[in-house]
Design a protein around this motif. Sequence first.
Motif, mmCIF file in Angstrom:
data_model
loop_
_atom_site.group_PDB
_atom_site.id
_atom_site.type_symbol
_atom_site.label_atom_id
_atom_site.label_comp_id
_atom_site.label_asym_id
_atom_site.label_seq_id
_atom_site.Cartn_x
_atom_site.Cartn_y
_atom_site.Cartn_z
ATOM 1 N N LYS A 189 -4.307 9.173 -12.382
ATOM 2 C CA LYS A 189 -4.819 8.655 -11.115
ATOM 3 C C LYS A 189 -6.201 9.229 -10.782
ATOM 4 O O LYS A 189 -7.066 8.517 -10.257
ATOM 5 C CB LYS A 189 -3.831 8.992 -10.009
ATOM 6 N N ALA A 190 -6.402 10.490 -11.083
ATOM 7 C CA ALA A 190 -7.658 11.146 -10.717
ATOM 8 C C ALA A 190 -8.841 10.585 -11.494
ATOM 9 O O ALA A 190 -9.925 10.387 -10.944
ATOM 10 C CB ALA A 190 -7.542 12.655 -10.942
ATOM 11 N N ILE A 213 1.604 6.555 -10.862
ATOM 12 C CA ILE A 213 1.253 5.500 -11.804
ATOM 13 C C ILE A 213 0.436 4.386 -11.147
ATOM 14 O O ILE A 213 -0.180 3.565 -11.840
ATOM 15 C CB ILE A 213 2.532 4.909 -12.439
ATOM 16 N N VAL A 214 0.374 4.354 -9.820
ATOM 17 C CA VAL A 214 -0.343 3.296 -9.108
ATOM 18 C C VAL A 214 -1.786 3.720 -8.864
ATOM 19 O O VAL A 214 -2.053 4.657 -8.111
ATOM 20 C CB VAL A 214 0.354 2.957 -7.777
ATOM 21 N N GLY A 215 -2.711 2.998 -9.509
ATOM 22 C CA GLY A 215 -4.121 3.307 -9.338
ATOM 23 C C GLY A 215 -4.771 2.521 -8.221
ATOM 24 O O GLY A 215 -5.554 3.053 -7.438
ATOM 25 N N ASP A 216 -4.459 1.231 -8.146
ATOM 26 C CA ASP A 216 -5.118 0.380 -7.159
ATOM 27 C C ASP A 216 -4.158 -0.711 -6.700
ATOM 28 O O ASP A 216 -3.318 -1.183 -7.473
ATOM 29 C CB ASP A 216 -6.371 -0.265 -7.777
ATOM 30 N N VAL A 221 11.354 0.895 -9.958
ATOM 31 C CA VAL A 221 10.974 0.636 -11.345
ATOM 32 C C VAL A 221 9.720 1.390 -11.729
ATOM 33 O O VAL A 221 9.628 1.954 -12.832
ATOM 34 C CB VAL A 221 10.803 -0.881 -11.573
ATOM 35 N N LEU A 222 8.732 1.448 -10.854
ATOM 36 C CA LEU A 222 7.500 2.181 -11.174
ATOM 37 C C LEU A 222 7.752 3.687 -11.268
ATOM 38 O O LEU A 222 7.106 4.376 -12.068
ATOM 39 C CB LEU A 222 6.421 1.889 -10.119
ATOM 40 N N THR A 223 8.659 4.191 -10.456
ATOM 41 C CA THR A 223 9.019 5.615 -10.558
ATOM 42 C C THR A 223 9.635 5.904 -11.906
ATOM 43 O O THR A 223 9.290 6.892 -12.582
ATOM 44 C CB THR A 223 9.992 6.001 -9.423
ATOM 45 N N ARG A 224 10.545 5.040 -12.330
ATOM 46 C CA ARG A 224 11.167 5.221 -13.654
ATOM 47 C C ARG A 224 10.150 5.034 -14.783
ATOM 48 O O ARG A 224 10.185 5.741 -15.780
ATOM 49 C CB ARG A 224 12.338 4.238 -13.813
ATOM 50 N N ALA A 225 9.225 4.106 -14.588
ATOM 51 C CA ALA A 225 8.186 3.876 -15.609
ATOM 52 C C ALA A 225 7.317 5.113 -15.785
ATOM 53 O O ALA A 225 6.973 5.500 -16.912
ATOM 54 C CB ALA A 225 7.325 2.679 -15.214
ATOM 55 N N GLY A 226 6.982 5.741 -14.662
ATOM 56 C CA GLY A 226 6.146 6.934 -14.742
ATOM 57 C C GLY A 226 6.796 8.064 -15.518
ATOM 58 O O GLY A 226 6.114 8.847 -16.180
ATOM 59 N N GLU A 286 0.825 -1.217 0.000
ATOM 60 C CA GLU A 286 0.000 0.000 0.000
ATOM 61 C C GLU A 286 0.857 1.264 0.000
ATOM 62 O O GLU A 286 0.409 2.331 -0.431
ATOM 63 C CB GLU A 286 -0.919 0.006 1.223
ATOM 64 N N LYS A 287 2.097 1.169 0.464
ATOM 65 C CA LYS A 287 2.980 2.330 0.441
ATOM 66 C C LYS A 287 3.167 2.869 -0.974
ATOM 67 O O LYS A 287 3.462 4.056 -1.170
ATOM 68 C CB LYS A 287 4.344 1.966 1.030
ATOM 69 N N LEU A 288 3.001 1.989 -1.967
ATOM 70 C CA LEU A 288 3.229 2.388 -3.358
ATOM 71 C C LEU A 288 2.117 3.273 -3.899
ATOM 72 O O LEU A 288 2.243 3.826 -4.994
ATOM 73 C CB LEU A 288 3.363 1.132 -4.233
ATOM 74 N N ARG A 289 1.032 3.427 -3.152
ATOM 75 C CA ARG A 289 -0.083 4.250 -3.623
ATOM 76 C C ARG A 289 0.304 5.717 -3.801
ATOM 77 O O ARG A 289 -0.409 6.465 -4.466
ATOM 78 C CB ARG A 289 -1.263 4.154 -2.654
ATOM 79 N N ASP A 290 1.422 6.129 -3.208
ATOM 80 C CA ASP A 290 1.828 7.524 -3.373
ATOM 81 C C ASP A 290 2.420 7.797 -4.766
ATOM 82 O O ASP A 290 2.602 8.954 -5.145
ATOM 83 C CB ASP A 290 2.820 7.931 -2.285
#
Length: 460
Positions: A389-390, A370-373, A452-457, A363-367
């Motif tokens: 996200k919005a 790119i993470v929606g759910d 990786v998700l930060t770089r993907a975004g 859940e920490k990744l929700r910030d």
Amino acid sequence: MTYTQADSAYDHLWMHFTRMSSYRDTPPPMIVRGDGAYIYDSQGKRYLDGLSGLFVVQAGHGREELAEAAAKQARELAFFPLWGGYSHPAAVELAERLAGYAPGDLNKVFFTTGGGEAVETAWKAAKQYFKLTGKPRKYKVISRAVAYHGTPHGALSITGIPEAKMDFEPLVPGAHKVPNTNFYRAAEISGVPSLAEDEATFGRWAADQVEQAILMEGPDTVAAVFVEPVQNSGGCITPPPGYFERLREICDTYDVLLVSDEVICAFGRLGTMFGAQRYGYQPDIITCAKGMTSGYSPIGAAILSDRIAAPFYEGTNMFGHGYTFGGHPVSASVALANLDIFEREGLTQHVLDNQAAFRATLEKLRDLPIVGDVRGDGYFYGIELVKDKATKETFDEEESERLLRGFMSGALFEAGLYCRADDRGDPVVQLSPPLICEQEHFDEIESVLRDVLTRAGKLL
């Protein structure tokens, strides 16, 4: 130039669900060893196995006792079939063990070699059951959109992923689809925005779509409903409160069998031996495979209720169905040893004790934008990725290709995490670590994903 094993892999090994052209000039990763929660490639690099191989290696890699169980059985009786009235001790003992774990009166175990065969078995058994009980027109099945149930022609027909089926059509007739229970996408799935406001209300709507499908097809033609406790494809889609209670009620009303496809969800993945127990519903048939041996040897099963099996046990009736290697002595012995580990080490309780920590860590990744759910249960989670996200706007086909296959799959592996970046449905990252994992592994997963998700975004 030296001809390597990697060259041989491209020339001769046709890998499953793989774009083979990708490895014309680049060798595929060669995994040579496993130990606990980790796997190692031919260069000695270590990776956290965040997918348990393929939702399989519950007890972790490198379990000597499972290898010893296989060797011991192979020395005593390497093979004998279950065809034509013959049995062997390992299959009998395992069948009794599974019946003891299964909920209610699910006491009859039909062995296969894998999950797709178990699903195939369940559909064929449902068809013949209704023929034997005087309702020969009941042959159709209902399953959910985006759900994956296997690759044999019958199981693939039940699968709800159009792209997975199109190259193999025409398939087996009689398979019909209803909406799944992805609450994150409730408004667009239902077409009713207000259903996104309350999960239980959405769940009731989704279950009622099964009833509508039965009525549309005709109750006297529908044999079974196939559902996973947590739907894999689409990203670990959980059941809303009351969903399975209503589904059981619908199946009882129209004399339709409820098949719980637990090829992934059985054997501790959700913290219970079977997923149906996690959500408190009683299936007529359970299909299972993967975690039964923690992947140390292939086996699967359909576990049927006494009621469904009863007509097959009368007179000259028989189930004209089977597999050469179903209930293989070595696999059955490995499964028994694996279940001994479950009991000795309390693996299902370990999942229950640590599932909240796993969820909280993910859940920490929700910030991240790119993470929606983040959704799932037990040790089985999906992270849905979004463009906005919005608005929950997802990626188009080209963006998804670039994001998942062009970047994330390779980047995650290079960073030391083996998991799945998948776009069957909306883009998701799936996580299903061995049941032995603890906080240190959760933290490692989160750290790699965050990077990786930060770089993907930033690529989009």
